[in-house]
Design an enzyme around this catalytic site. Structure first.
Site, PDB file in Angstrom:
ATOM      1  CB  SER A  29     107.606  31.534  14.521  1.00  0.00           C
ATOM      2  OG  SER A  29     108.054  30.201  13.788  1.00  0.00           O
ATOM      3  CG  ASN A  52     100.313  29.638   6.635  1.00  0.00           C
ATOM      4  OD1 ASN A  52     100.860  30.560   7.026  1.00  0.00           O
ATOM      5  ND2 ASN A  52     101.138  28.634   6.355  1.00  0.00           N
ATOM      6  CG  LEU A  56     106.823  34.762  10.844  1.00  0.00           C
ATOM      7  CD1 LEU A  56     108.274  35.246  10.624  1.00  0.00           C
ATOM      8  CD2 LEU A  56     107.039  33.327  11.513  1.00  0.00           C
ATOM      9  CB  CYS A 111     108.766  32.398   7.859  1.00  0.00           C
ATOM     10  SG  CYS A 111     106.967  32.862   7.377  1.00  0.00           S
ATOM     11  CB  THR A 174     104.660  26.034   3.951  1.00  0.00           C
ATOM     12  OG1 THR A 174     105.090  27.356   4.254  1.00  0.00           O
ATOM     13  CG2 THR A 174     104.026  25.636   5.015  1.00  0.00           C
ATOM     14  N   GLY A 246     101.288  18.770  11.213  1.00  0.00           N
ATOM     15  CA  GLY A 246     100.718  20.119  11.232  1.00  0.00           C
ATOM     16  C   GLY A 246      99.340  20.063  10.612  1.00  0.00           C
ATOM     17  CB  THR A 247      98.358  20.219   7.120  1.00  0.00           C
ATOM     18  OG1 THR A 247      99.104  21.578   6.902  1.00  0.00           O
ATOM     19  CG2 THR A 247      96.698  20.618   6.349  1.00  0.00           C
TER      20      THR A 247
HETATM   21  C1  SIN Z   1     103.485  32.396   9.025  1.00  0.00           C
HETATM   22  O1  SIN Z   1     103.443  32.792  10.094  1.00  0.00           O
HETATM   23  O2  SIN Z   1     103.394  32.939   7.860  1.00  0.00           O
HETATM   24  C2  SIN Z   1     103.818  31.063   8.656  1.00  0.00           C
HETATM   25  C3  SIN Z   1     105.172  30.415   9.653  1.00  0.00           C
HETATM   26  C4  SIN Z   1     106.120  29.615   8.795  1.00  0.00           C
HETATM   27  O3  SIN Z   1     105.751  29.158   7.607  1.00  0.00           O
HETATM   28  O4  SIN Z   1     107.120  29.561   9.208  1.00  0.00           O
END
Ligand code: SIN
Length: 285
Positions: A29, A52, A56, A111, A174, A246-247
């Site tokens: 992002s 996590n 960002l 996020c 997430t 992703g993961t």
């Molecule tokens: C993050 O950068 O904290 C994760 C990005 C997201 O979950 O959108």
């Protein structure tokens, strides 16, 4: 596709993801200006997934224009994921990324690690509609709106994105969660909470796809814990027309895209399906 943010953001890694079987790649992002993100620790492995709280981190949309061009020159379809701190910032970043040559945009409305700082967008249908409409005013590209599972009624949020002009919904980001170190007797992540991903959230993500498919008339991209071809088929049967992984690339390596594609293909052969679209939403009928 990969889910935004996995394996960082270098064009060469994204190209490897494409070469290993993804149909397109999603950037990390990107925001209006460079951002360091949260202090370490920002990632911890937990049961059946990862937690996590990156916050960002990114170089800023303007500084990623050349990377998008590089990927395009290598023939890779690019979805630029992006965020802003206000309606206007979302619109400005969308404009920058459109000019850079991205094929589509993924509006990160979800996020879990910056919600207070950047505004509680994920759970507010009015704001989601307003931001999506402002973004659509600034770009002719398809806009996917990525939603959070941590809301009371995801159907209402998805509908708001559709009313704002979204071309697709990505379901989901997430799940806000926490892990505690029993020896330190403190949360492990410096940010205290983080976003849970991986197999632990697959049934939640699948339920969200199921709900969103019922609520909107635009395509739904499934995301959340997809690791195997069977997982992928489940999301397609729930109504997803595309998927993000992703993961699983962290736990199974970059070959996971090919493995998933191969298993979808063998499932189709075994069950007499010629095209993916024959399977989309079958479980809802
Ligand atoms: C993050 O950068 O904290 C994760 C990005 C997201 O979950 O959108």
């Amino acid at each position: 596709m990969n889910a935004a943010g996995v394996l960082g953001m270098s064009p060469s890694i994204l190209k490897r993801i494409y070469d290993s079987g993804a149909g397109a790649v999603v950037t990390k992002s990107l925001g209006p200006k460079p951002r360091k993100g949260h202090p370490n620790p920002t990632f911890v492995r937990v049961e059946a997934g990862g937690l996590n709280a990156m916050g960002l981190p990114n170089p800023g949309a303007e500084y990623f224009v050349d990377e998008i061009k590089e990927l395009k020159n290598m023939g890779v379809p690019v979805i630029a994921s992006f965020f802003g701190g206000s309606v206007q910032e979302f619109a400005e970043v969308a404009y920058t990324l459109s000019r850079a040559g991205a094929d589509a945009l993924e509006l990160n409305a979800s996020c879990p690690n910056v919600a207070e700082e950047l505004g509680m967008l994920a759970a507010d249908a009015n704001n989601v509609e307003k931001v999506t409409a402002a973004v659509k005013d600034q770009t002719k590209l398809p806009v996917f709106v990525k939603l959070s599972p941590s809301v009371t009624n995801i159907k209402i949020i998805a509908k708001a994105a559709e009313w704002g002009g979204a071309d697709a919904i990505t379901a989901v980001n997430t799940v806000k969660a926490i892990a505690i170190d029993v020896n330190m007797r403190r949360p492990i992540l410096a940010n205290v909470t983080g976003g849970l991903s991986g197999p632990a959230i697959k049934p939640i993500a699948l339920r969200c796809v199921w709900d969103v498919v019922q609520a909107v008339n635009i395509p739904v991209i499934g995301c959340g814990g997809i690791t195997t071809g069977e997982d992928a088929v489940e999301f397609i049967l729930a109504g997803a027309t595309a998927l993000e992984v992703g993961t699983a690339v962290m736990t199974h390596g970059i070959g996971v895209y090919k493995d998933i594609n191969d298993r979808i293909a063998s499932y189709m052969t075994e069950n007499g399906f010629k095209e993916i679209k024959e399977m989309v939403g079958l479980a809802q009928e």
